[in-house]
Every structure is written in C-alpha cells, then in structure tokens.
Design an enzyme around this catalytic site. Structure first.
Site, PDB file in Angstrom:
ATOM      1  N   ARG A  57     -27.621  -3.584 -30.759  1.00 43.89           N
ATOM      2  CA  ARG A  57     -28.429  -4.806 -30.652  1.00 43.89           C
ATOM      3  C   ARG A  57     -28.271  -5.662 -31.904  1.00 43.89           C
ATOM      4  O   ARG A  57     -28.235  -6.895 -31.837  1.00 43.89           O
ATOM      5  CB  ARG A  57     -29.900  -4.438 -30.425  1.00 43.89           C
ATOM      6  CG  ARG A  57     -30.783  -5.663 -30.263  1.00 43.89           C
ATOM      7  CD  ARG A  57     -32.151  -5.298 -29.728  1.00 43.89           C
ATOM      8  NE  ARG A  57     -32.988  -6.468 -29.567  1.00 43.89           N
ATOM      9  CZ  ARG A  57     -34.123  -6.666 -30.236  1.00 43.89           C
ATOM     10  NH1 ARG A  57     -34.549  -5.757 -31.099  1.00 43.89           N
ATOM     11  NH2 ARG A  57     -34.821  -7.754 -30.032  1.00 43.89           N
ATOM     12  N   VAL A  65     -25.762 -15.707 -33.516  1.00 41.68           N
ATOM     13  CA  VAL A  65     -26.231 -16.724 -34.457  1.00 41.68           C
ATOM     14  C   VAL A  65     -25.168 -16.919 -35.538  1.00 41.68           C
ATOM     15  O   VAL A  65     -24.890 -16.000 -36.302  1.00 41.68           O
ATOM     16  CB  VAL A  65     -27.573 -16.314 -35.109  1.00 41.68           C
ATOM     17  CG1 VAL A  65     -28.161 -17.487 -35.881  1.00 41.68           C
ATOM     18  CG2 VAL A  65     -28.564 -15.819 -34.063  1.00 41.68           C
ATOM     19  N   SER A  71     -24.793 -12.435 -40.822  1.00 40.44           N
ATOM     20  CA  SER A  71     -25.965 -13.245 -41.205  1.00 40.44           C
ATOM     21  C   SER A  71     -27.274 -12.540 -40.846  1.00 40.44           C
ATOM     22  O   SER A  71     -28.305 -12.770 -41.468  1.00 40.44           O
ATOM     23  CB  SER A  71     -25.907 -14.629 -40.559  1.00 40.44           C
ATOM     24  OG  SER A  71     -25.740 -14.514 -39.161  1.00 40.44           O
ATOM     25  N   PRO A 159     -31.125 -14.981 -26.657  1.00 40.33           N
ATOM     26  CA  PRO A 159     -31.862 -15.145 -25.401  1.00 40.33           C
ATOM     27  C   PRO A 159     -33.222 -14.450 -25.458  1.00 40.33           C
ATOM     28  O   PRO A 159     -33.386 -13.437 -26.127  1.00 40.33           O
ATOM     29  CB  PRO A 159     -30.948 -14.489 -24.363  1.00 40.33           C
ATOM     30  CG  PRO A 159     -29.990 -13.648 -25.140  1.00 40.33           C
ATOM     31  CD  PRO A 159     -29.862 -14.273 -26.481  1.00 40.33           C
ATOM     32  N   HIS A 189     -29.051  -2.319 -22.065  1.00 38.18           N
ATOM     33  CA  HIS A 189     -30.462  -1.948 -21.942  1.00 38.18           C
ATOM     34  C   HIS A 189     -30.633  -0.563 -21.327  1.00 38.18           C
ATOM     35  O   HIS A 189     -31.750  -0.043 -21.283  1.00 38.18           O
ATOM     36  CB  HIS A 189     -31.229  -3.017 -21.166  1.00 38.18           C
ATOM     37  CG  HIS A 189     -31.466  -4.260 -21.979  1.00 38.18           C
ATOM     38  ND1 HIS A 189     -31.978  -5.419 -21.468  1.00 38.18           N
ATOM     39  CD2 HIS A 189     -31.251  -4.509 -23.296  1.00 38.18           C
ATOM     40  CE1 HIS A 189     -32.063  -6.340 -22.425  1.00 38.18           C
ATOM     41  NE2 HIS A 189     -31.624  -5.806 -23.538  1.00 38.18           N
ATOM     42  N   THR A 190     -29.573   0.043 -20.876  1.00 42.56           N
ATOM     43  CA  THR A 190     -29.624   1.435 -20.406  1.00 42.56           C
ATOM     44  C   THR A 190     -30.096   2.382 -21.511  1.00 42.56           C
ATOM     45  O   THR A 190     -30.591   3.460 -21.234  1.00 42.56           O
ATOM     46  CB  THR A 190     -28.252   1.900 -19.851  1.00 42.56           C
ATOM     47  OG1 THR A 190     -28.374   3.248 -19.393  1.00 42.56           O
ATOM     48  CG2 THR A 190     -27.158   1.863 -20.903  1.00 42.56           C
ATOM     49  N   ASP A 242     -35.079   2.184 -19.525  1.00 46.03           N
ATOM     50  CA  ASP A 242     -34.434   2.972 -18.474  1.00 46.03           C
ATOM     51  C   ASP A 242     -35.080   4.351 -18.496  1.00 46.03           C
ATOM     52  O   ASP A 242     -34.469   5.332 -18.915  1.00 46.03           O
ATOM     53  CB  ASP A 242     -32.926   3.044 -18.788  1.00 46.03           C
ATOM     54  CG  ASP A 242     -32.132   3.803 -17.742  1.00 46.03           C
ATOM     55  OD1 ASP A 242     -32.722   4.216 -16.724  1.00 46.03           O
ATOM     56  OD2 ASP A 242     -30.924   3.988 -17.966  1.00 46.03           O
ATOM     57  N   SER A 245     -33.633   8.213 -18.413  1.00 49.83           N
ATOM     58  CA  SER A 245     -32.277   8.383 -18.945  1.00 49.83           C
ATOM     59  C   SER A 245     -32.029   7.414 -20.093  1.00 49.83           C
ATOM     60  O   SER A 245     -30.942   6.894 -20.284  1.00 49.83           O
ATOM     61  CB  SER A 245     -31.218   8.265 -17.838  1.00 49.83           C
ATOM     62  OG  SER A 245     -30.798   6.950 -17.640  1.00 49.83           O
ATOM     63  N   ASP A 250     -25.565   4.949 -18.976  1.00 51.88           N
ATOM     64  CA  ASP A 250     -25.128   5.157 -17.599  1.00 51.88           C
ATOM     65  C   ASP A 250     -25.448   3.934 -16.736  1.00 51.88           C
ATOM     66  O   ASP A 250     -25.839   2.890 -17.252  1.00 51.88           O
ATOM     67  CB  ASP A 250     -25.780   6.421 -17.024  1.00 51.88           C
ATOM     68  CG  ASP A 250     -27.302   6.354 -17.099  1.00 51.88           C
ATOM     69  OD1 ASP A 250     -27.855   5.240 -17.302  1.00 51.88           O
ATOM     70  OD2 ASP A 250     -27.950   7.399 -16.968  1.00 51.88           O
TER      71      ASP A 250
HETATM   72  C1  HEM Z   1     -29.190 -10.978 -21.752  1.00 50.71           C
HETATM   73  C2  HEM Z   1     -30.096 -11.336 -22.611  1.00 50.71           C
HETATM   74  C3  HEM Z   1     -30.907 -10.349 -23.406  1.00 50.71           C
HETATM   75  C4  HEM Z   1     -32.240 -10.411 -23.609  1.00 50.71           C
HETATM   76  C5  HEM Z   1     -33.181 -11.483 -23.098  1.00 50.71           C
HETATM   77  C6  HEM Z   1     -32.612  -9.265 -24.393  1.00 50.71           C
HETATM   78  C7  HEM Z   1     -33.887  -8.999 -24.838  1.00 50.71           C
HETATM   79  C8  HEM Z   1     -34.270  -7.850 -25.493  1.00 50.71           C
HETATM   80  C9  HEM Z   1     -35.604  -7.571 -25.942  1.00 50.71           C
HETATM   81  C10 HEM Z   1     -36.795  -8.524 -25.816  1.00 50.71           C
HETATM   82  C11 HEM Z   1     -35.616  -6.331 -26.459  1.00 50.71           C
HETATM   83  C12 HEM Z   1     -36.815  -5.577 -27.023  1.00 50.71           C
HETATM   84  C13 HEM Z   1     -37.157  -6.085 -28.405  1.00 50.71           C
HETATM   85  C14 HEM Z   1     -38.552  -5.771 -28.842  1.00 50.71           C
HETATM   86  O1  HEM Z   1     -39.438  -5.474 -28.033  1.00 50.71           O
HETATM   87  O2  HEM Z   1     -38.773  -5.862 -30.075  1.00 50.71           O
HETATM   88  C15 HEM Z   1     -34.267  -5.829 -26.368  1.00 50.71           C
HETATM   89  C16 HEM Z   1     -33.873  -4.596 -26.803  1.00 50.71           C
HETATM   90  C17 HEM Z   1     -32.568  -4.163 -26.777  1.00 50.71           C
HETATM   91  N1  HEM Z   1     -31.478  -4.901 -26.404  1.00 50.71           N
HETATM   92 FE1  HEM Z   1     -31.492  -6.660 -25.450  1.00 50.71          FE
HETATM   93  N2  HEM Z   1     -31.497  -8.532 -24.655  1.00 50.71           N
HETATM   94  C18 HEM Z   1     -30.424  -9.157 -24.083  1.00 50.71           C
HETATM   95  C19 HEM Z   1     -29.111  -8.769 -24.166  1.00 50.71           C
HETATM   96  C20 HEM Z   1     -28.683  -7.665 -24.871  1.00 50.71           C
HETATM   97  C21 HEM Z   1     -27.305  -7.402 -25.217  1.00 50.71           C
HETATM   98  C22 HEM Z   1     -26.139  -8.340 -24.946  1.00 50.71           C
HETATM   99  C23 HEM Z   1     -27.294  -6.207 -25.873  1.00 50.71           C
HETATM  100  C24 HEM Z   1     -26.136  -5.467 -26.471  1.00 50.71           C
HETATM  101  C25 HEM Z   1     -24.893  -5.555 -26.049  1.00 50.71           C
HETATM  102  C26 HEM Z   1     -28.659  -5.728 -25.905  1.00 50.71           C
HETATM  103  C27 HEM Z   1     -29.063  -4.513 -26.402  1.00 50.71           C
HETATM  104  C28 HEM Z   1     -30.367  -4.133 -26.578  1.00 50.71           C
HETATM  105  C29 HEM Z   1     -30.762  -2.803 -27.039  1.00 50.71           C
HETATM  106  C30 HEM Z   1     -29.815  -1.634 -27.285  1.00 50.71           C
HETATM  107  C31 HEM Z   1     -32.140  -2.830 -27.183  1.00 50.71           C
HETATM  108  C32 HEM Z   1     -33.025  -1.692 -27.717  1.00 50.71           C
HETATM  109  C33 HEM Z   1     -33.079  -1.828 -29.219  1.00 50.71           C
HETATM  110  C34 HEM Z   1     -33.645  -0.640 -29.954  1.00 50.71           C
HETATM  111  O3  HEM Z   1     -33.742   0.448 -29.392  1.00 50.71           O
HETATM  112  O4  HEM Z   1     -33.961  -0.814 -31.150  1.00 50.71           O
HETATM  113  N3  HEM Z   1     -29.475  -6.648 -25.320  1.00 50.71           N
HETATM  114  N4  HEM Z   1     -33.473  -6.775 -25.774  1.00 50.71           N
END
Ligand code: HEM
Ligand SMILES: *[C@@H]1O[C@H](CO)[C@@H](O)[C@H](O)[C@H]1NC(C)=O
Ligand SMILES: *[C@@H]1O[C@H](CO)[C@@H](O)[C@H](O)[C@H]1NC(C)=O
Ligand SMILES: *[C@@H]1O[C@H](CO)[C@@H](O)[C@H](O)[C@H]1NC(C)=O
Ligand SMILES: *[C@@H]1O[C@H](CO)[C@@H](O)[C@H](O)[C@H]1NC(C)=O
Ligand SMILES: *[C@@H]1O[C@H](CO)[C@@H](O)[C@H](O)[C@H]1NC(C)=O
Ligand SMILES: *[C@@H]1O[C@H](CO)[C@@H](O)[C@H](O)[C@H]1NC(C)=O
Ligand SMILES: *[C@@H]1O[C@H](CO)[C@@H](O)[C@H](O)[C@H]1NC(C)=O
Length: 324
Positions: A57, A65, A71, A159, A189-190, A242, A245, A250
């Site tokens: 993430r 950005v 950055s 986003p 998000h898996t 998810d 899992s 997955d």
């Molecule tokens: C498509 C638009 C996306 C939106 C709107 C989005 C939004 C979010 C939000 C709101 C969270 C939780 C943050 C929090 O509650 O503090 C999150 C977590 C996460 N996102 Fe996304 N995300 C997007 C795309 C992506 C992409 C492209 C990736 C990586 C390739 C990604 C990987 C992750 C991961 C792995 C987490 C968990 C982070 C952790 O465990 O610390 N997301 N995302």
C-alpha cells in the site's frame, strides 16, 4: 539516416518502454543491493506478515502522488511548513516506515548514496508479497527520490473508499492505468485491513438519514455492526477486508465482491459496472496463476508512474528527509 533510425529503435526498445528504468540498474554500482533487500525481507516478514500489506500500500500511495519517488516517506521537506503526504488520512501504513529506514541503513553501509528510497519501497513491496505466497513481478530500478511531499496532494490524488466507479476510472486514467489495472490492483485488498471509519457511513448513515448502504449484504452489515464497528464514530477498530483469508493472496476478495461483501464503496462499485464486472468474472473463472500473472503486469505498470530518472531528483541519504 539509417543510423538515426537504428538509434531511434534502440531508444524505444531499451529506453522509454520501461520509462527509463531498467532491470538490474544497480548491477555495477551496488551489485548486492537487490539481494540485501530480499534477504532482509525474507528474514523479517515471516514474523510480521501484515507488514507486507503495509508495504504494497505504501508503494501504491507513493506512486499515485508525484510518481514513485519516495515522497510518501518524507517527514518534512526543506523550507516550508507543508504537512507531508504521510500525515494525510487515512494512513494505516505508518508502521512500514521504520522497516524502510532500516533497509536504507543497510544499503548505505554497503554502498553510500547509490540506492534510492523509491527503489527500496518498490523492491521491498514486491519481495514481501512473495514471502506471503503472493505473486512476484519485475521491478526495473533506477527511480530517483523527489524533494516535495504535500499532504493535500495525497488527499486529492489517492482514491478514496467512497469514490464511485466514474471517479475511480478517472483517477487511475490520470496515472495511465486502465480499468483492468483498477480491477487487478484493487485485488491487493485480499490482504487488506481497514479502520471502521473508512466505511462506517455504509453501516450507519449512508445518505444522511441514518440508513444503510443497500448494496452491502445486510447480514454482513449486521455482523459488522454487532461485532466490529459498534458505533459510527469507532475510529480504532480494525476490520479485515477478506475475512477468513486475510493473510492469503488469493481470489476470495473477488468472490466476496459478488456476494456484496466488499468493504468499501470503491470495492463494491467494481461489481456494478459492466466492464469491471466482466473482468471480475474472468478472474474468478481463471486460475490463481492467471490472477498472479495479470496482477504482476499491473504492478509493473504502477511501479513506473511518473518516475524520476537520470539526473532529476536525488538519492536521499535518509529516507525521511530530503538531502540538505
Ligand atoms: C482502487 C482504489 C483504492 C481505494 C479507494 C483504496 C482504499 C483503501 C483504504 C481506505 C484502506 C484502509 C485504510 C485505513 O482504514 O486506514 C486501504 C487499505 C489497503 N489497501 Fe487500498 N485502496 C485502493 C487501491 C489499492 C491498491 C492499488 C493497492 C495496492 C496495489 C491497495 C492495497 C491496500 C492494502 C494492502 C491495504 C491494507 C493496508 C494495511 O494492512 O496496512 N489498495 N485501501
Ligand atoms: C520520521 O517519522 C517517523 C514516524 O513516522 C519516525 O519514526 C522517524 O524517526 C522520523 N525520522 C526523522 C529523521 O525525523
Ligand atoms: C494520520 O492521520 C491522522 C488523521 O488525520 C493524523 O491525526 C495523524 O497525525 C496522521 N499520522 C501521521 C503519522 O502523520
Ligand atoms: C509546499 O506546498 C506547495 C503546494 O501546496 C508546493 O507548491 C510546494 O512545492 C511545497 N513545498 C515543499 C518544500 O514541499
Ligand atoms: C461520482 O462522483 C463524482 C464526485 O463525487 C460526482 O461528481 C459524480 O456525479 C458521481 N457519478 C455518479 C455516476 O454517481
Ligand atoms: C484527474 O486529473 C485532472 C487533471 O489533473 C484533475 O482535474 C482531476 O481531478 C483528476 N481526477 C481524479 C478523479 O483524480
Ligand atoms: C446522518 O448524517 C446527517 C447528515 O450528515 C446528520 O444530520 C444526521 O444527524 C446523521 N444521523 C445519524 C443517525 O447519525
Ligand atoms: C477518535 O475519536 C475520538 C472521539 O471522537 C477523538 O477524541 C480522537 O481524537 C479520535 N482519534 C483519531 C485517531 O482520529
């Protein structure tokens, strides 16, 4: 004339196709660089697998950005009192920064001033996903570090969980990513977790009249309300995206989407557009290996967004601070 043409072909093949990054960029200047990252990741991520999610993430937020230029790592920039990107909410990734700092120290000890922080993030993200059993992808290197980091830009360009499909598609298109990349990269998000605050409006007050989002499975919503996000203002509880899992890379994120159990509006929105829905169905009908190889291609594209190469930017000495 022929010479110019050959030069042109050469440049197209070996230069711009990878946005001026290249595989093994540090091969001569710091031959052990990639191995040092990989060894450190292999040593530590098995004990802290949730860091893999934080790191991928972090790479995503970095790239969206000002391009993949480190950055996202800056605590402050030279002159102004600007708040940096990492202060912009939501910022769960906070726990990954010291991991990058430790890697940077190892690399500075091996070859000072050679390996950029932006490349460290890109390599560490890839290597840690591999440790969790997830896909691997190519990480051409040679990114240089930026000197500007502005919180308001993170808020504007990353986003939001409440974005609709039109905004998401536009947001990705702004970074030269298409709808296929949107569907695939959302698949990260898996292994995701989230604070209740990123989606509690869907449970408690969707349109401002104390209602629930009708596109969210009502049984799942009831469960979240009774077991996890007990009030709309809960800003500490963490929820798996998810469930069941969460630690496995997955296809179950996509199955849950079709069961109307995607946590964010941005996840759920992918099922209500005919193009993105078709892509989800294709992924679910394919093998895990197919998802992995498609995901890999999208990650390679993401890792090349607006990179700084050659003489632009710098090689930061400390990933949290621009060189003085
Ligand atoms: C498509 C638009 C996306 C939106 C709107 C989005 C939004 C979010 C939000 C709101 C969270 C939780 C943050 C929090 O509650 O503090 C999150 C977590 C996460 N996102 Fe996304 N995300 C997007 C795309 C992506 C992409 C492209 C990736 C990586 C390739 C990604 C990987 C992750 C991961 C792995 C987490 C968990 C982070 C952790 O465990 O610390 N997301 N995302
Ligand atoms: C940057 O901030 C992090 C917390 O996000 C902190 O752990 C680190 O020590 C800071 N580094 C510098 C050089 O200020
Ligand atoms: C994360 O965002 C919250 C809410 O805006 C803010 O209070 C906090 O300082 C941020 N964390 C860091 C490390 O900047
Ligand atoms: C501070 O933020 C402004 C935009 O709000 C930006 O133009 C400027 O480059 C930033 N300065 C630094 C040193 O990051
Ligand atoms: C999507 O969100 C944007 C920005 O909030 C809004 O202007 C637009 O009308 C929305 N589109 C749809 C189809 O709801
Ligand atoms: C896409 O980029 C344009 C131009 O920079 C900007 O005005 C617009 O807000 C961006 N759209 C999204 C959804 O990020
Ligand atoms: C729902 O949101 C609206 C508008 O933001 C607010 O006026 C109302 O008090 C909220 N209702 C509940 C039950 O929180
Ligand atoms: C969480 O909510 C409480 C009470 O509304 C507030 O005092 C606190 O600052 C919030 N914490 C964060 C991290 O936003």
């Amino acid at each position: 004339m022929k010479g110019f043409f050959s030069l042109f072909v050469f440049l197209v093949i070996f230069g711009s196709v990878r946005g001026d990054l290249k595989l093994g960029f540090y091969k001569s200047a710091c031959p052990k660089a990639e191995k040092i990252v990989q060894d450190y990741v292999n040593q530590h991520i098995p004990n802290a697998p949730s860091l893999a999610a934080a790191l991928i993430r972090m790479h995503f937020h970095d790239c969206f950005v000002r391009g993949c230029d480190g950055s996202v790592l800056l605590n402050f920039t030279s002159s102004s009192g600007n708040q940096t990107e990492k202060t912009a909410p939501p910022n769960l990734t906070v726990r990954g920064f010291d991991f990058i700092d430790r890697l940077k120290s190892l690399l500075e000890a091996e070859c000072p001033g050679i390996v950029s922080c932006a490349d460290i993030v890109a390599l560490a993200a890839r290597d840690s996903i591999v440790v969790t059993g997830g896909p691997s992808w190519k990480v051409p290197t040679g990114r240089r570090d930026g000197v500007i980091s502005v919180a308001s830009e993170a808020l504007a360009e990353i986003p939001a969980p409440f974005d609709n499909i039109t905004t998401l598609i536009q947001n990705f298109a702004n970074k030269s990513l298409d709808i296929k990349d949107l569907v695939l990269l959302s698949g990260a998000h898996t292994i995701g977790i989230s604070l209740c605050t990123s989606f509690s409006n869907r449970l408690y007050n969707f349109t401002g009249v104390g209602d629930q989002d009708p596109t969210l499975d009502s049984e799942y919503a009831a469960n979240l309300k009774s077991r996890k996000c007990r009030t709309q203002n809960d800003n500490t509880t963490i929820v798996e995206m998810d469930p069941g899992s969460r630690t496995t890379f997955d296809l179950s994120y996509y199955s849950l989407l079709l069961k109307r159990r995607g946590l964010f509006e941005s996840d759920s929105a992918l099922t209500r557009d005919s193009n993105t829905l078709a892509l989800i169905n294709q992924l679910l009908q394919g093998s895990l290996q197919n998802f992995f190889s498609e995901f890999a291609m999208s990650m390679e594209k993401m890792g090349q967004i607006e990179v700084k190469t050659g003489t632009s930017g710098e090689i930061r000495k400390n990933c949290a601070v621009v060189n003085s």
